[in-house]
Design a protein around this motif. Structure first.
Motif, PDB file in Angstrom:
ATOM      1  N   GLN A  64      -8.207   1.099  -6.711  1.00  0.00           N
ATOM      2  CA  GLN A  64      -9.264   1.778  -7.473  1.00  0.00           C
ATOM      3  C   GLN A  64      -8.789   3.173  -7.904  1.00  0.00           C
ATOM      4  O   GLN A  64      -8.965   3.569  -9.057  1.00  0.00           O
ATOM      5  N   ALA A  65      -8.142   3.875  -6.937  1.00  0.00           N
ATOM      6  CA  ALA A  65      -7.636   5.221  -7.260  1.00  0.00           C
ATOM      7  C   ALA A  65      -6.574   5.145  -8.354  1.00  0.00           C
ATOM      8  O   ALA A  65      -6.526   5.996  -9.259  1.00  0.00           O
ATOM      9  N   GLN A  87       0.834   3.921  -2.770  1.00  0.00           N
ATOM     10  CA  GLN A  87       0.487   5.303  -2.416  1.00  0.00           C
ATOM     11  C   GLN A  87       1.502   6.280  -3.010  1.00  0.00           C
ATOM     12  O   GLN A  87       1.137   7.351  -3.497  1.00  0.00           O
ATOM     13  N   LYS A 115      -7.689  -1.926  -1.553  1.00  0.00           N
ATOM     14  CA  LYS A 115      -8.735  -1.877  -2.581  1.00  0.00           C
ATOM     15  C   LYS A 115      -8.963  -0.429  -3.035  1.00  0.00           C
ATOM     16  O   LYS A 115      -9.060  -0.149  -4.240  1.00  0.00           O
ATOM     17  N   ASP A 116      -9.016   0.469  -2.050  1.00  0.00           N
ATOM     18  CA  ASP A 116      -9.225   1.887  -2.385  1.00  0.00           C
ATOM     19  C   ASP A 116      -8.073   2.422  -3.234  1.00  0.00           C
ATOM     20  O   ASP A 116      -8.282   3.137  -4.214  1.00  0.00           O
ATOM     21  N   ILE A 117      -6.841   2.056  -2.814  1.00  0.00           N
ATOM     22  CA  ILE A 117      -5.674   2.558  -3.557  1.00  0.00           C
ATOM     23  C   ILE A 117      -5.675   1.992  -4.979  1.00  0.00           C
ATOM     24  O   ILE A 117      -5.403   2.710  -5.943  1.00  0.00           O
ATOM     25  N   ILE A 138      -9.019  -3.155   2.789  1.00  0.00           N
ATOM     26  CA  ILE A 138      -9.904  -2.087   2.286  1.00  0.00           C
ATOM     27  C   ILE A 138      -9.058  -0.942   1.724  1.00  0.00           C
ATOM     28  O   ILE A 138      -9.339  -0.402   0.652  1.00  0.00           O
ATOM     29  N   GLN A 139      -7.974  -0.616   2.476  1.00  0.00           N
ATOM     30  CA  GLN A 139      -7.083   0.441   1.994  1.00  0.00           C
ATOM     31  C   GLN A 139      -6.495   0.069   0.629  1.00  0.00           C
ATOM     32  O   GLN A 139      -6.442   0.884  -0.297  1.00  0.00           O
ATOM     33  N   ASN A 184       0.829  -1.210   0.000  1.00  0.00           N
ATOM     34  CA  ASN A 184       0.000   0.000   0.000  1.00  0.00           C
ATOM     35  C   ASN A 184       0.857   1.252   0.000  1.00  0.00           C
ATOM     36  O   ASN A 184       0.545   2.232  -0.667  1.00  0.00           O
TER      37      ASN A 184
END
Lengths: 208, 204
Positions: B66-67, A58, B62-64, B59-60, A54
Protein backbone atom coordinates in the motif's frame (compact mmCIF):
# COMPACT_ATOMS: atom_id res chain seq x y z
CA UNK A 1 -6.51 -58.74 -2.16
CA UNK A 2 -9.92 -59.60 -0.67
CA UNK A 3 -11.35 -57.08 1.77
CA UNK A 4 -11.95 -59.54 4.50
CA UNK A 5 -8.40 -60.59 4.59
CA UNK A 6 -7.22 -56.97 5.11
CA UNK A 7 -9.43 -56.42 8.14
CA UNK A 8 -8.45 -59.85 9.39
CA UNK A 9 -4.82 -58.86 9.18
CA UNK A 10 -5.47 -55.55 10.91
CA UNK A 11 -7.34 -57.33 13.64
CA UNK A 12 -4.52 -59.77 13.92
CA UNK A 13 -2.02 -56.95 14.25
CA UNK A 14 -4.10 -55.18 16.88
CA UNK A 15 -4.66 -58.31 18.90
CA UNK A 16 -1.33 -58.12 20.57
CA UNK A 17 0.22 -55.28 22.51
CA UNK A 18 3.08 -55.32 20.04
CA UNK A 19 0.68 -54.88 17.15
CA UNK A 20 -1.09 -52.02 18.89
CA UNK A 21 2.28 -50.33 19.48
CA UNK A 22 3.07 -50.68 15.79
CA UNK A 23 -0.23 -49.16 14.78
CA UNK A 24 -0.01 -46.22 17.20
CA UNK A 25 3.62 -45.55 16.21
CA UNK A 26 2.72 -45.62 12.54
CA UNK A 27 -0.26 -43.35 13.12
CA UNK A 28 1.74 -40.87 15.17
CA UNK A 29 4.58 -40.82 12.68
CA UNK A 30 2.08 -40.24 9.87
CA UNK A 31 0.46 -37.37 11.79
CA UNK A 32 3.84 -35.78 12.53
CA UNK A 33 4.94 -36.15 8.90
CA UNK A 34 1.67 -34.60 7.69
CA UNK A 35 1.99 -31.77 10.19
CA UNK A 36 5.57 -31.04 9.20
CA UNK A 37 5.19 -31.66 5.46
CA UNK A 38 1.88 -29.94 4.89
CA UNK A 39 1.77 -27.53 7.79
CA UNK A 40 5.01 -26.28 9.24
CA UNK A 41 7.27 -26.52 6.20
CA UNK A 42 5.03 -24.66 3.70
CA UNK A 43 4.13 -22.00 6.21
CA UNK A 44 7.72 -21.43 7.26
CA UNK A 45 8.97 -21.31 3.67
CA UNK A 46 6.15 -18.90 2.86
CA UNK A 47 7.07 -16.76 5.87
CA UNK A 48 10.73 -16.64 4.80
CA UNK A 49 9.82 -15.87 1.19
CA UNK A 50 7.39 -13.08 2.12
CA UNK A 51 9.91 -11.72 4.64
CA UNK A 52 12.60 -11.56 1.95
CA UNK A 53 10.15 -9.90 -0.43
CA UNK A 54 9.17 -7.45 2.28
CA UNK A 55 12.83 -6.60 2.92
CA UNK A 56 13.37 -5.89 -0.80
CA UNK A 57 10.16 -3.86 -1.01
CA UNK A 58 11.17 -1.96 2.10
CA UNK A 59 14.48 -1.05 0.44
CA UNK A 60 12.62 0.16 -2.64
CA UNK A 61 10.23 2.08 -0.42
CA UNK A 62 13.12 3.68 1.45
CA UNK A 63 14.83 4.77 -1.75
CA UNK A 64 11.51 6.10 -3.07
CA UNK A 65 11.04 8.01 0.16
CA UNK A 66 14.52 9.52 -0.18
CA UNK A 67 13.77 10.45 -3.78
CA UNK A 68 10.47 12.00 -2.78
CA UNK A 69 12.16 13.99 -0.03
CA UNK A 70 14.84 15.17 -2.46
CA UNK A 71 12.22 16.18 -4.99
CA UNK A 72 10.16 17.97 -2.37
CA UNK A 73 13.30 19.78 -1.23
CA UNK A 74 14.11 20.77 -4.80
CA UNK A 75 10.53 21.87 -5.43
CA UNK A 76 10.58 24.03 -2.35
CA UNK A 77 13.98 25.45 -3.34
CA UNK A 78 12.73 26.11 -6.84
CA UNK A 79 9.62 27.78 -5.45
CA UNK A 80 11.72 30.02 -3.22
CA UNK A 81 14.04 30.87 -6.12
CA UNK A 82 11.36 31.22 -8.78
CA UNK A 83 12.73 34.56 -9.85
CA UNK A 84 16.16 33.04 -10.46
CA UNK A 85 14.60 30.24 -12.50
CA UNK A 86 12.77 32.73 -14.67
CA UNK A 87 15.95 34.76 -15.06
CA UNK A 88 17.82 31.62 -16.05
CA UNK A 89 15.20 30.80 -18.66
CA UNK A 90 15.49 34.31 -20.02
CA UNK A 91 19.28 34.12 -20.03
CA UNK A 92 19.39 30.72 -21.75
CA UNK A 93 16.12 30.55 -23.67
CA UNK A 94 14.66 27.77 -25.81
CA UNK A 95 14.57 30.02 -28.86
CA UNK A 96 16.76 32.72 -30.29
CA UNK A 97 14.60 35.55 -28.91
CA UNK A 98 16.24 38.27 -30.98
CA UNK A 99 13.69 40.88 -30.00
CA UNK A 100 14.59 40.62 -26.32
CA UNK A 101 18.28 40.85 -27.10
CA UNK A 102 17.77 43.85 -29.40
CA UNK A 103 15.81 45.58 -26.68
CA UNK A 104 18.48 44.93 -24.06
CA UNK A 105 21.32 46.01 -26.36
CA UNK A 106 19.39 49.13 -27.34
CA UNK A 107 18.79 49.99 -23.69
CA UNK A 108 22.45 49.46 -22.92
CA UNK A 109 23.46 51.65 -25.86
CA UNK A 110 21.13 54.37 -24.60
CA UNK A 111 22.67 54.12 -21.14
CA UNK A 112 26.21 54.43 -22.49
CA UNK A 113 25.37 57.08 -25.08
CA UNK A 114 25.91 54.94 -28.15
CA UNK A 115 24.08 55.34 -31.42
CA UNK A 116 23.41 51.96 -32.97
CA UNK A 117 23.68 51.92 -36.75
CA UNK A 118 23.26 48.27 -37.51
CA UNK A 119 22.34 45.02 -35.88
CA UNK A 120 22.12 41.73 -37.68
CA UNK A 121 21.81 38.04 -36.97
CA UNK A 122 23.32 35.41 -39.26
CA UNK A 123 24.12 31.74 -39.13
CA UNK A 124 27.20 30.74 -37.19
CA UNK A 125 30.30 30.39 -39.31
CA UNK A 126 31.98 27.92 -37.02
CA UNK A 127 31.64 24.28 -37.92
CA UNK A 128 32.68 23.10 -34.49
CA UNK A 129 29.78 21.74 -32.48
CA UNK A 130 28.89 24.14 -29.71
CA UNK A 131 28.36 21.17 -27.46
CA UNK A 132 32.07 20.37 -27.78
CA UNK A 133 33.14 23.99 -27.41
CA UNK A 134 31.29 24.44 -24.17
CA UNK A 135 31.45 20.85 -23.00
CA UNK A 136 27.70 20.45 -22.57
CA UNK A 137 25.29 17.67 -23.44
CA UNK A 138 22.25 19.81 -24.26
CA UNK A 139 21.34 20.72 -27.82
CA UNK A 140 23.04 24.10 -27.72
CA UNK A 141 22.44 26.22 -30.80
CA UNK A 142 23.76 29.63 -31.69
CA UNK A 143 23.53 32.58 -34.04
CA UNK A 144 26.08 35.12 -35.05
CA UNK A 145 25.28 38.62 -33.89
CA UNK A 146 26.84 41.71 -35.48
CA UNK A 147 26.40 45.34 -34.66
CA UNK A 148 27.88 48.68 -35.44
CA UNK A 149 27.57 51.81 -33.33
CA UNK A 150 28.99 55.28 -32.80
CA UNK A 151 29.91 56.65 -29.43
CA UNK A 152 32.54 58.14 -27.21
CA UNK A 153 35.59 56.17 -26.15
CA UNK A 154 34.37 55.75 -22.59
CA UNK A 155 30.87 55.04 -23.86
CA UNK A 156 32.17 52.22 -26.02
CA UNK A 157 34.19 50.83 -23.14
CA UNK A 158 31.11 50.94 -20.93
CA UNK A 159 28.99 49.36 -23.66
CA UNK A 160 31.43 46.46 -24.16
CA UNK A 161 31.61 45.91 -20.41
CA UNK A 162 27.82 46.01 -20.28
CA UNK A 163 27.46 43.51 -23.13
CA UNK A 164 29.85 41.17 -21.35
CA UNK A 165 27.87 41.51 -18.13
CA UNK A 166 24.46 40.88 -19.70
CA UNK A 167 22.76 37.79 -18.37
CA UNK A 168 21.96 36.75 -21.91
CA UNK A 169 25.47 35.76 -22.91
CA UNK A 170 26.91 37.52 -25.95
CA UNK A 171 30.20 35.78 -26.62
CA UNK A 172 32.20 38.49 -28.39
CA UNK A 173 34.37 37.07 -31.15
CA UNK A 174 35.75 40.21 -32.77
CA UNK A 175 35.78 43.78 -31.61
CA UNK A 176 36.94 46.78 -33.61
CA UNK A 177 37.10 50.27 -32.18
CA UNK A 178 38.38 53.17 -34.27
CA UNK A 179 38.09 56.89 -34.65
CA UNK A 180 35.66 57.94 -37.32
CA UNK A 181 36.64 59.89 -40.41
CA UNK A 182 36.91 63.62 -39.97
CA UNK A 183 34.38 64.25 -42.75
CA UNK A 184 31.77 62.26 -40.84
CA UNK A 185 32.51 64.11 -37.66
CA UNK A 186 32.10 67.46 -39.31
CA UNK A 187 28.41 66.79 -39.72
CA UNK A 188 26.20 68.09 -36.96
CA UNK A 189 25.23 66.17 -33.85
CA UNK A 190 28.31 64.02 -33.71
CA UNK A 191 29.56 65.20 -30.34
CA UNK A 192 30.27 62.19 -28.17
CA UNK A 193 30.13 59.90 -31.19
CA UNK A 194 33.68 60.24 -32.43
CA UNK A 195 34.39 56.53 -32.31
CA UNK A 196 32.98 53.60 -34.14
CA UNK A 197 32.45 50.18 -32.68
CA UNK A 198 32.06 47.05 -34.76
CA UNK A 199 31.23 43.99 -32.76
CA UNK A 200 30.73 40.40 -33.83
CA UNK A 201 29.56 37.93 -31.27
CA UNK A 202 27.59 34.79 -30.78
CA UNK A 203 24.40 34.21 -28.84
CA UNK A 204 23.11 30.85 -27.73
CA UNK A 205 19.93 29.02 -26.92
CA UNK A 206 18.92 25.47 -26.04
CA UNK A 207 16.92 24.03 -28.92
CA UNK A 208 14.14 21.75 -27.68
CA UNK B 1 -25.21 -69.99 46.57
CA UNK B 2 -23.63 -68.89 49.84
CA UNK B 3 -20.53 -70.75 48.92
CA UNK B 4 -20.27 -68.91 45.72
CA UNK B 5 -20.61 -65.55 47.52
CA UNK B 6 -17.92 -66.52 49.88
CA UNK B 7 -15.72 -67.44 46.96
CA UNK B 8 -16.06 -63.95 45.41
CA UNK B 9 -15.41 -62.16 48.70
CA UNK B 10 -12.80 -59.53 48.38
CA UNK B 11 -9.49 -60.23 49.93
CA UNK B 12 -6.59 -57.91 50.68
CA UNK B 13 -3.23 -58.58 49.06
CA UNK B 14 -0.57 -56.30 50.45
CA UNK B 15 2.17 -57.74 48.29
CA UNK B 16 3.47 -55.75 45.44
CA UNK B 17 2.02 -57.19 42.26
CA UNK B 18 4.62 -58.88 40.26
CA UNK B 19 4.67 -57.94 36.65
CA UNK B 20 6.79 -59.35 33.94
CA UNK B 21 9.66 -57.06 32.83
CA UNK B 22 8.54 -54.77 29.95
CA UNK B 23 9.56 -55.89 26.54
CA UNK B 24 10.95 -53.51 23.86
CA UNK B 25 7.50 -53.26 22.37
CA UNK B 26 6.04 -52.32 25.72
CA UNK B 27 8.53 -49.49 25.96
CA UNK B 28 7.74 -48.27 22.44
CA UNK B 29 4.06 -48.39 23.29
CA UNK B 30 4.61 -46.38 26.43
CA UNK B 31 6.68 -43.88 24.50
CA UNK B 32 4.04 -43.57 21.81
CA UNK B 33 1.22 -42.88 24.22
CA UNK B 34 3.25 -40.44 26.33
CA UNK B 35 6.12 -38.53 24.69
CA UNK B 36 4.97 -38.95 21.11
CA UNK B 37 1.77 -37.21 22.05
CA UNK B 38 3.88 -34.35 23.29
CA UNK B 39 5.68 -34.27 19.94
CA UNK B 40 2.36 -34.05 18.13
CA UNK B 41 1.15 -31.31 20.42
CA UNK B 42 4.41 -29.40 19.98
CA UNK B 43 4.04 -29.76 16.20
CA UNK B 44 0.55 -28.40 16.41
CA UNK B 45 1.70 -25.48 18.55
CA UNK B 46 4.42 -24.82 16.00
CA UNK B 47 1.83 -24.79 13.23
CA UNK B 48 -0.28 -22.30 15.15
CA UNK B 49 2.75 -20.08 15.73
CA UNK B 50 3.71 -20.38 12.09
CA UNK B 51 0.23 -19.32 11.08
CA UNK B 52 0.43 -16.34 13.38
CA UNK B 53 3.83 -15.48 11.87
CA UNK B 54 2.40 -15.84 8.38
CA UNK B 55 -0.46 -13.53 9.23
CA UNK B 56 2.00 -10.96 10.59
CA UNK B 57 4.26 -11.02 7.52
CA UNK B 58 1.22 -10.92 5.24
CA UNK B 59 -0.06 -7.83 7.02
CA UNK B 60 3.40 -6.28 6.72
CA UNK B 61 3.48 -7.13 3.02
CA UNK B 62 0.07 -5.58 2.55
CA UNK B 63 1.13 -2.40 4.34
CA UNK B 64 4.34 -2.16 2.32
CA UNK B 65 2.45 -2.73 -0.92
CA UNK B 66 0.00 0.00 0.00
CA UNK B 67 2.85 2.37 0.92
CA UNK B 68 4.59 1.54 -2.35
CA UNK B 69 1.45 2.28 -4.31
CA UNK B 70 0.99 5.61 -2.59
CA UNK B 71 4.65 6.50 -3.09
CA UNK B 72 4.49 5.47 -6.74
CA UNK B 73 1.45 7.67 -7.27
CA UNK B 74 3.18 10.62 -5.61
CA UNK B 75 6.39 10.10 -7.57
CA UNK B 76 4.44 9.64 -10.79
CA UNK B 77 2.98 13.10 -10.26
CA UNK B 78 6.49 14.43 -9.69
CA UNK B 79 7.85 12.61 -12.74
CA UNK B 80 5.06 13.89 -14.91
CA UNK B 81 5.46 17.54 -14.17
CA UNK B 82 7.96 18.72 -11.63
CA UNK B 83 10.87 16.40 -12.17
CA UNK B 84 11.14 17.13 -15.89
CA UNK B 85 11.06 20.84 -15.10
CA UNK B 86 13.72 20.44 -12.43
CA UNK B 87 15.91 18.45 -14.80
CA UNK B 88 15.45 21.15 -17.40
CA UNK B 89 16.51 23.81 -14.91
CA UNK B 90 19.47 21.71 -13.85
CA UNK B 91 20.57 21.18 -17.44
CA UNK B 92 19.97 24.81 -18.36
CA UNK B 93 21.97 25.99 -15.35
CA UNK B 94 24.86 23.71 -16.28
CA UNK B 95 24.87 24.89 -19.88
CA UNK B 96 24.57 28.51 -18.86
CA UNK B 97 27.44 28.19 -16.38
CA UNK B 98 29.74 26.73 -19.04
CA UNK B 99 28.69 29.21 -21.72
CA UNK B 100 29.16 32.09 -19.31
CA UNK B 101 32.55 30.98 -18.07
CA UNK B 102 33.96 29.93 -21.47
CA UNK B 103 32.85 33.07 -23.29
CA UNK B 104 35.34 35.77 -24.19
CA UNK B 105 35.80 38.92 -22.22
CA UNK B 106 37.58 41.73 -24.05
CA UNK B 107 36.60 44.79 -22.04
CA UNK B 108 39.65 44.87 -19.77
CA UNK B 109 42.02 44.49 -22.74
CA UNK B 110 40.17 47.21 -24.64
CA UNK B 111 40.33 49.47 -21.61
CA UNK B 112 44.06 48.86 -21.21
CA UNK B 113 44.84 49.55 -24.87
CA UNK B 114 42.63 52.64 -24.87
CA UNK B 115 44.53 53.90 -21.85
CA UNK B 116 47.76 53.85 -23.90
CA UNK B 117 46.20 56.23 -26.43
CA UNK B 118 46.70 59.48 -24.60
CA UNK B 119 45.71 61.70 -27.50
CA UNK B 120 42.04 61.04 -28.24
CA UNK B 121 42.42 62.64 -31.65
CA UNK B 122 44.92 60.11 -32.94
CA UNK B 123 43.46 57.96 -35.63
CA UNK B 124 43.93 54.36 -34.67
CA UNK B 125 41.73 51.32 -34.99
CA UNK B 126 41.87 48.58 -32.36
CA UNK B 127 40.79 45.12 -33.37
CA UNK B 128 40.58 42.23 -30.91
CA UNK B 129 39.80 38.84 -32.34
CA UNK B 130 40.29 35.85 -30.14
CA UNK B 131 43.78 36.19 -28.73
CA UNK B 132 45.00 38.47 -31.51
CA UNK B 133 45.17 42.20 -31.09
CA UNK B 134 45.83 44.59 -33.96
CA UNK B 135 46.14 48.35 -33.74
CA UNK B 136 46.20 50.17 -37.05
CA UNK B 137 47.10 53.81 -37.49
CA UNK B 138 48.41 55.96 -40.25
CA UNK B 139 48.88 59.51 -39.17
CA UNK B 140 51.21 59.32 -36.21
CA UNK B 141 54.03 56.79 -36.09
CA UNK B 142 55.26 58.23 -32.82
CA UNK B 143 51.91 57.64 -31.19
CA UNK B 144 51.98 54.02 -32.31
CA UNK B 145 55.55 53.60 -31.12
CA UNK B 146 54.49 54.88 -27.72
CA UNK B 147 51.60 52.40 -27.64
CA UNK B 148 53.97 49.63 -28.73
CA UNK B 149 56.47 50.38 -25.98
CA UNK B 150 53.74 50.39 -23.34
CA UNK B 151 52.29 47.17 -24.64
CA UNK B 152 55.71 45.55 -24.53
CA UNK B 153 55.99 46.34 -20.84
CA UNK B 154 52.49 45.08 -20.14
CA UNK B 155 52.24 41.55 -18.71
CA UNK B 156 49.11 40.93 -20.78
CA UNK B 157 50.72 40.86 -24.23
CA UNK B 158 53.45 38.99 -26.06
CA UNK B 159 54.92 39.14 -29.58
CA UNK B 160 54.22 42.87 -29.80
CA UNK B 161 55.36 44.11 -33.22
CA UNK B 162 55.04 47.41 -35.03
CA UNK B 163 55.26 47.06 -38.78
CA UNK B 164 53.96 48.42 -42.00
CA UNK B 165 50.42 47.34 -42.47
CA UNK B 166 50.28 45.21 -45.59
CA UNK B 167 46.62 44.34 -45.18
CA UNK B 168 45.31 47.80 -45.84
CA UNK B 169 42.52 46.53 -48.06
CA UNK B 170 41.01 44.74 -45.05
CA UNK B 171 41.39 47.59 -42.67
CA UNK B 172 38.24 48.90 -41.12
CA UNK B 173 37.45 52.50 -42.03
CA UNK B 174 40.32 52.34 -44.54
CA UNK B 175 42.95 53.53 -42.15
CA UNK B 176 46.18 51.91 -41.12
CA UNK B 177 49.53 52.50 -42.68
CA UNK B 178 51.18 50.96 -39.67
CA UNK B 179 50.01 48.13 -37.54
CA UNK B 180 50.86 46.87 -34.11
CA UNK B 181 50.16 43.21 -33.73
CA UNK B 182 50.25 41.37 -30.46
CA UNK B 183 49.03 38.22 -28.83
CA UNK B 184 46.96 38.47 -25.71
CA UNK B 185 48.54 36.25 -23.09
CA UNK B 186 45.56 35.50 -20.97
CA UNK B 187 42.10 36.58 -21.84
CA UNK B 188 40.30 37.97 -18.87
CA UNK B 189 37.87 35.28 -17.91
CA UNK B 190 34.41 36.19 -16.81
CA UNK B 191 33.73 36.20 -13.13
CA UNK B 192 32.29 33.02 -11.72
CA UNK B 193 28.54 32.76 -11.50
CA UNK B 194 28.68 32.08 -7.76
CA UNK B 195 30.20 35.50 -7.28
CA UNK B 196 27.53 37.11 -9.42
CA UNK B 197 24.73 35.48 -7.47
CA UNK B 198 25.96 37.03 -4.26
CA UNK B 199 26.75 40.44 -5.67
CA UNK B 200 24.10 41.22 -8.26
CA UNK B 201 20.42 40.85 -8.81
CA UNK B 202 20.14 38.10 -11.38
CA UNK B 203 16.51 38.92 -12.13
CA UNK B 204 17.38 42.11 -13.94
Amino acid sequence: MPRGSISARINKILETKQGQAYAVAAGTAAVVIVLIGFGIFPILSSIFFVSEQNAIKQQVLDSMTVKEQNLRGLVSKEFNNRAVTLALKAAMPDQLEQAVLIEKVTNLAALTGLQINLMSFTELETKIELRETFDVSANLQGKSFSMSAYGSRSGIEGFVTGVESMHRVVNIQTLTVGRRDDEDLQQGGQLGKEYKLDLQGEIYFIAK
Amino acid sequence: MKKTTAKHKKSFNLLKPELPPPSAWDRIYDWIVTRARVVVVVCEILIVLAFIGKVIVDIQAKDINQALEEKSTTLAQFFGTIESELRDIQQRAGVYRNVWEFSNSFSSILREVQSYITNPGVKVTITISGKNLTIRGDDNLQALQLIESQMKTSPNFKDVKLELNTESSEVVAEVGKYAITATILELDTRIKLDEIETTTDITQ
